[in-house]
Design an enzyme around this catalytic site. Structure first.
Site, PDB file in Angstrom:
ATOM      1  N   GLU A 259       0.841  -1.204   0.000  1.00  0.00           N
ATOM      2  CA  GLU A 259       0.000   0.000   0.000  1.00  0.00           C
ATOM      3  C   GLU A 259       0.879   1.258   0.000  1.00  0.00           C
ATOM      4  OE1 GLU A 259      -2.617  -0.305   3.367  1.00  0.00           O
ATOM      5  OE2 GLU A 259      -3.430  -2.220   2.693  1.00  0.00           O
ATOM      6  N   HIS A 277      -8.114   0.487   2.009  1.00  0.00           N
ATOM      7  CA  HIS A 277      -7.876   0.277   3.438  1.00  0.00           C
ATOM      8  C   HIS A 277      -8.795   1.165   4.285  1.00  0.00           C
ATOM      9  CE1 HIS A 277      -4.560  -1.283   6.348  1.00  0.00           C
ATOM     10  NE2 HIS A 277      -5.726  -1.217   6.958  1.00  0.00           N
TER      11      HIS A 277
END
Length: 313
Positions: A259, A277
Site C-alpha cells: 500500500e 484500506h
C-alpha cells in the site's frame, strides 16, 4: 503538561481528553516523514502511531512513556525495539470491530451480487444492454458456507452478521474457536469446504502468504476471497492466477501488500472489488479509536497500567 506526538493528520474528534497537553500533529490527510518523526520524538512523552514507526525513531524517544497504536494491527510498529527501551505499545482492538466487520460483509455482498461490476458497467456502457432477467446473475449468500480465518473480535462479529444472512459459519484460529461463535474447522478442511473465505488474522511470519498457490489449489471451484486483515496474508501473484483461471469467483480486498500501490491487474478485473484500506474509516469509529488511544495515554501519565499492552511490558 505532556507532549503528545501524533504521526498522522487524523481527525481530531476524540482527542478532547488530551486538551490539557501539547499535541503535535501534521496537517489533515498528511503524515510526518521519518526524518520529521526522528526530530520531534525526543520531545514526546507519548506517541499515537497511525503508521510505520521503526526502531531507530523509537530509540530517539528519550522521554517516551507509551506508544498508543491507532488500530488493532500493530505490525507497523517495532514492538521489540519499544520493549528494549522499556516503552509499552498498546493497541485498540475493541473500537475497530464493528466497522471492519461491516466492511467485510459489504465486500461479500458486493462481490457475490456483482454490485461493483454492475455499478461500473452502468456508468460506462449502454444501460439498455444490462437490464433483463437472467443477465449478469450473481449468487446469494444464504445457505453458503463462510470460512473465517482468524476468529477474534472482528472474525467473531463477521460470523454473527453472516449467520443473520443465513450463512453456515466455520472458523479456524490458532487460539481455538468459541463454539458459540462458529464451528471450528482445521485450515485444511476450511479451505476445502468454504464457499466464501474471509481473512481476519494478523500479519506475522506464520501468516505471511497463508493463502498461496497450494492453498488456492485446495479450495473449491468458485470461491470468493475477502481480505480486510493485512495484504501480506495473501500471495497476490497466486491470487491473480486463481482469479484468471476461474478457480475463484471473485475477491473483495481492502488491504494490499505494498500500500498504497495496488496491482493494476486487480483493478482491471470486474469480479474484484477493491477499497483503499477503509476498514475503520467511519467518523464514529475514528473518534472512538482516538478516544481509546487518549485514555491509554492518560492512564500512563497518571501512573496507571494502560489497557491492551502488546509488547509484554
Amino acid at each position: 503538561m505532556a507532549t503528545i506526538l501524533v504521526t498522522h493528520g487524523i481527525p481530531a474528534a476524540g482527542l478532547e481528553g488530551l486538551s490539557d497537553h501539547e499535541i503535535i500533529m501534521p496537517a489533515p490527510l498528511t503524515a510526518f516523514t521519518m526524518e520529521e518523526l526522528a526530530a520531534l520524538i525526543p520531545r514526546a512523552d507519548a506517541v499515537i502511531a497511525g503508521g510505520k514507526l521503526p526502531g531507530d525513531v523509537i530509540r530517539a524517544g528519550e522521554k517516551l512513556k507509551i506508544i498508543a497504536n491507532y488500530g488493532a494491527g500493530y505490525d507497523s510498529v517495532d514492538i521489540a525495539a519499544a520493549a528494549a527501551c522499556g516503552v509499552p505499545v498498546t493497541n485498540i482492538p475493541e473500537s475497530v470491530t464493528d466497522a471492519t466487520a461491516e466492511l467485510a460483509i459489504g465486500l461479500m455482498l458486493a462481490v457475490s451480487r456483482r454490485i461493483g461490476e454492475m455499478n461500473l458497467r452502468l456508468r460506462r456502457e449502454d444501460s439498455a444492454s444490462l437490464f433483463g432477467m437472467g443477465r449478469y446473475m450473481g449468487s446469494t449468500l444464504r445457505g453458503r458456507t463462510l470460512g473465517i480465518i482468524g476468529c477474534g473480535r472482528i472474525g467473531g462479529r463477521v460470523a454473527e452478521m453472516a449467520r443473520a444472512l443465513g450463512m453456515q459459519v466455520i472458523a479456524y484460529s490458532r487460539r481455538g474457536v468459541d463454539a458459540s461463535v462458529a464451528q471450528y474447522a482445521d485450515l485444511h478442511t476450511l479451505l476445502a469446504t468454504a464457499d466464501v473465505i474471509s481473512l481476519h488474522c494478523p500479519s506475522t511470519p506464520e501468516t505471511h502468504h497463508l493463502l498461496d498457490a497450494a492453498a488456492f489449489k485446495h479450495m473449491k471451484e468458485g470461491v470468493i476471497i475477502i481480505n480486510t486483515a493485512r495484504g501480506a496474508v495473501i500471495d497476490h501473484d497466486a491470487l491473480l492466477d486463481a482469479l484468471r483461471s476461474g478457480k475463484l469467483a471473485g475477491a473483495g480486498l481492502d488491504v494490499f501488500p505494498e500500500e498504497p500501490r495496488i496491482p493494476a491487474a486487480l483493478l482491471e478485473m470486474d469480479n474484484v472489488v477493491c477499497t483503499p484500506h477503509i476498514g475503520t474509516n467511519t467518523a464514529q469509529t475514528r473518534a472512538e479509536m482516538l478516544a481509546a488511544c487518549a485514555q491509554q495515554i492518560l492512564d500512563t501519565l497518571a501512573g496507571k497500567r494502560p489497557e491492551n499492552i502488546v509488547n509484554g511490558l
